[in-house]
Design a protein around this motif. Sequence first.
Motif, PDB file in Angstrom:
ATOM      1  N   ARG A 123     -33.240 -31.283 -20.429  1.00 24.59           N
ATOM      2  CA  ARG A 123     -32.683 -30.915 -21.740  1.00 24.59           C
ATOM      3  C   ARG A 123     -33.434 -29.797 -22.450  1.00 24.59           C
ATOM      4  N   MET A 124     -34.549 -29.318 -21.873  1.00 29.40           N
ATOM      5  CA  MET A 124     -35.366 -28.339 -22.620  1.00 29.40           C
ATOM      6  C   MET A 124     -34.569 -27.084 -22.982  1.00 29.40           C
ATOM      7  N   LYS A 125     -33.606 -26.712 -22.140  1.00 28.66           N
ATOM      8  CA  LYS A 125     -32.835 -25.488 -22.410  1.00 28.66           C
ATOM      9  C   LYS A 125     -31.996 -25.606 -23.679  1.00 28.66           C
ATOM     10  N   THR A 126     -31.465 -26.816 -23.931  1.00 32.12           N
ATOM     11  CA  THR A 126     -30.639 -26.978 -25.125  1.00 32.12           C
ATOM     12  C   THR A 126     -31.451 -27.497 -26.308  1.00 32.12           C
ATOM     13  N   ASP A 127     -32.538 -28.244 -26.021  1.00 30.90           N
ATOM     14  CA  ASP A 127     -33.369 -28.783 -27.107  1.00 30.90           C
ATOM     15  C   ASP A 127     -34.149 -27.685 -27.831  1.00 30.90           C
ATOM     16  N   VAL A 128     -34.612 -26.694 -27.069  1.00 32.60           N
ATOM     17  CA  VAL A 128     -35.516 -25.691 -27.651  1.00 32.60           C
ATOM     18  C   VAL A 128     -34.817 -24.333 -27.754  1.00 32.60           C
ATOM     19  N   PRO A 129     -34.653 -23.817 -28.966  1.00 32.52           N
ATOM     20  CA  PRO A 129     -34.051 -22.484 -29.097  1.00 32.52           C
ATOM     21  C   PRO A 129     -35.021 -21.394 -28.631  1.00 32.52           C
ATOM     22  N   CYS A 130     -34.495 -20.226 -28.325  1.00 30.88           N
ATOM     23  CA  CYS A 130     -35.321 -19.133 -27.795  1.00 30.88           C
ATOM     24  C   CYS A 130     -36.503 -18.784 -28.696  1.00 30.88           C
ATOM     25  N   ASP A 131     -36.290 -18.817 -30.017  1.00 26.25           N
ATOM     26  CA  ASP A 131     -37.388 -18.381 -30.894  1.00 26.25           C
ATOM     27  C   ASP A 131     -38.498 -19.424 -31.016  1.00 26.25           C
ATOM     28  N   LYS A 132     -38.316 -20.582 -30.403  1.00 27.64           N
ATOM     29  CA  LYS A 132     -39.408 -21.578 -30.369  1.00 27.64           C
ATOM     30  C   LYS A 132     -39.828 -21.849 -28.924  1.00 27.64           C
ATOM     31  N   ALA A 133     -39.620 -20.840 -28.056  1.00 26.24           N
ATOM     32  CA  ALA A 133     -39.833 -21.036 -26.624  1.00 26.24           C
ATOM     33  C   ALA A 133     -41.207 -21.615 -26.287  1.00 26.24           C
ATOM     34  N   ALA A 134     -42.237 -21.288 -27.101  1.00 29.45           N
ATOM     35  CA  ALA A 134     -43.588 -21.774 -26.807  1.00 29.45           C
ATOM     36  C   ALA A 134     -43.630 -23.297 -26.761  1.00 29.45           C
TER      37      ALA A 134
END
Length: 589
Positions: A560-571
Amino acid sequence: MNIKHGKVIRINGPAVYADETGAMNMGDQVLIGELELTGEIIRQDGDISTIQVYEDTTGVKPGEEVVGTNEPLSVELGPGLLSSIYDGIQRPLDKIHEISGSFIGRGISVPKISKEKIWHFIPVAKKGDVVSGNDILGTVQETELLNHKILVPPKVSGTITEMIDEGDYTVEEIIAKVSNDKGEQELKMYHKWAVRIPRPVVQRLEPNIPLFTGQRVIDFFFTIARGGTAAIPGGFGTGKTVTQHQLAKYSDANLIVYIGCGERGNEMTQVLQEFPELKDPKTGLPLMDRTVLIANTSNMPVTAREASIYTGITIAEYYRDMGLHIAIMADSTSRWAEALREISGRLEEMPAEEGYPAYLASRLAEFYERAGRAEVGGKIEKREGSVSVIGAVSPQGGDFSEPVTQHTKRFVRAFWALDKSLAGARHFPSINWNNSYSEYVSDVAEWWKKEGGDFNYQEMRERAMTILQEENRLEQVVKLVGPDALPDRQRLILTTAKLIKEAFLQQNAFHDNDVYCTPEKQLRMMDVILHFHDEAGKIIAKGVPCVQLLSLDIIPRIIRMKTDVPCDKAADISKLKDEIDYVLGDLVK
Ligand SMILES: Nc1ncnc2c1ncn2[C@@H]1O[C@H](COP(=O)(O)OP(=O)(O)O)[C@@H](O)[C@H]1O
Ligand SMILES: [Mg+2]
């Protein structure tokens, strides 16, 4: 202009034969009969010419007049191209629509670009400057997204003897005069260019920067470089159109030329309705502000479809010459090849494989060879631009051994093989990692090195590919003996491969956080997956059974990391590595 006349002697669908045309040239555009249907001379035998007509020839009679225009089939290049929707020979569909209603009338002459629209022209060059083709005369803000550079047409050079002041003009206004020892030439904001002739460049450059698409399976595994070529072959419903739309929306090209060779009429209608509503994800402005759409519905003459890819790529080259990066999508080149086949049949040529003409391969090559990254410009200034070409191929029944797919494969350097069974299992994009490839991977390695910081992209990609290939091999064994017979180390391969597929390769074009993925997010995601693989390998070596890993709730969290985390919080994605350590540490205890 020296107009020449001939006479129609025979008509066979879009092929018209005319006599008394010896004074005309091969490739010349002609107007046929009372309706002045547009055609192009494609063969000459003494006084007799074979003409390919871009409109329905019903009602044309022998004896009707054929008027030569003394110029080849050309496009008009200047401000006003963007946001346009054209047919295959650059006739604006909306304007034709206004004149002739929902059925496209014949012999309609409409300006290719508006001759009335006023543009605010800001000069760059000045009187006395010595210029050559592709130097910048001035600029026009064509749309909010694009500053259009008005170029000296290729082949023109000399000293500027007159230059217009900044102001509001139509494209018909003479903005500059250039003179050399052969005389003086008047330049306008637009010029004509023959579609079948590539526009010249200063020099070709190595395609070593990716056309970044935000689609993980493409960028990370099967990248296309700026100025590169890619094919998307796939059967009906495998995702060709969605993939091309994703690239039109999200790839980092400055400008998109989208050529729709309608598979079916309604599919093209969908494009015509959808595109004008799409927003550029970066600016929120209409996507059409950086798009030229060329549409050929199935009710339009096949000859215009044949011309459409040349019209499209010539427009793309023109914007490339301004120092821009263009992506051109053709959906689908199979329908284009069918047009070629139909015309060839009418011309009574000897058919080759599956009825296609023998020159199918060379025509495909000519199209893809016009892609490239290049140094462009004139005497005064050099720029860098590129044209990337992405062609969809729709083989009957998804059978890649047919001629269009096979020939295309010879001329493209990235091949994104769509797979019916993946699409059926809702694995999207359904790009099959086992038979897709990209020859740009090592070319763009330097780019990833700069982009990647501490991550070693090339090594990560190779490791992931190896795991996927190994899984492919193991799957054969599993089919025979079941997964339980595999040793734990191999079962881990299956588990990690599942993570790569579900967490990384699958990407949802309809989820806000997943529709586009930055390089950083791609690298961090793969880093987490490979970290899991390494750490799990260690505890398996200590005797922990692989089945225990499968029930860990960290697995669905990784997926789920792809949908849980938006690009601007990739860290934040990398925090999963600590959690993996913690959970696996627990298992050992
Ligand atoms: N990346 C994607 N994400 C989600 N769904 C997809 C994706 N690609 C394709 N699909 C699904 O597959 C369907 C068919 O795709 P489409 O591009 O129209 O196929 P094709 O052009 O190959 O016939 C779409 O309507 C959509 O439901
Ligand atoms: Mg489609």
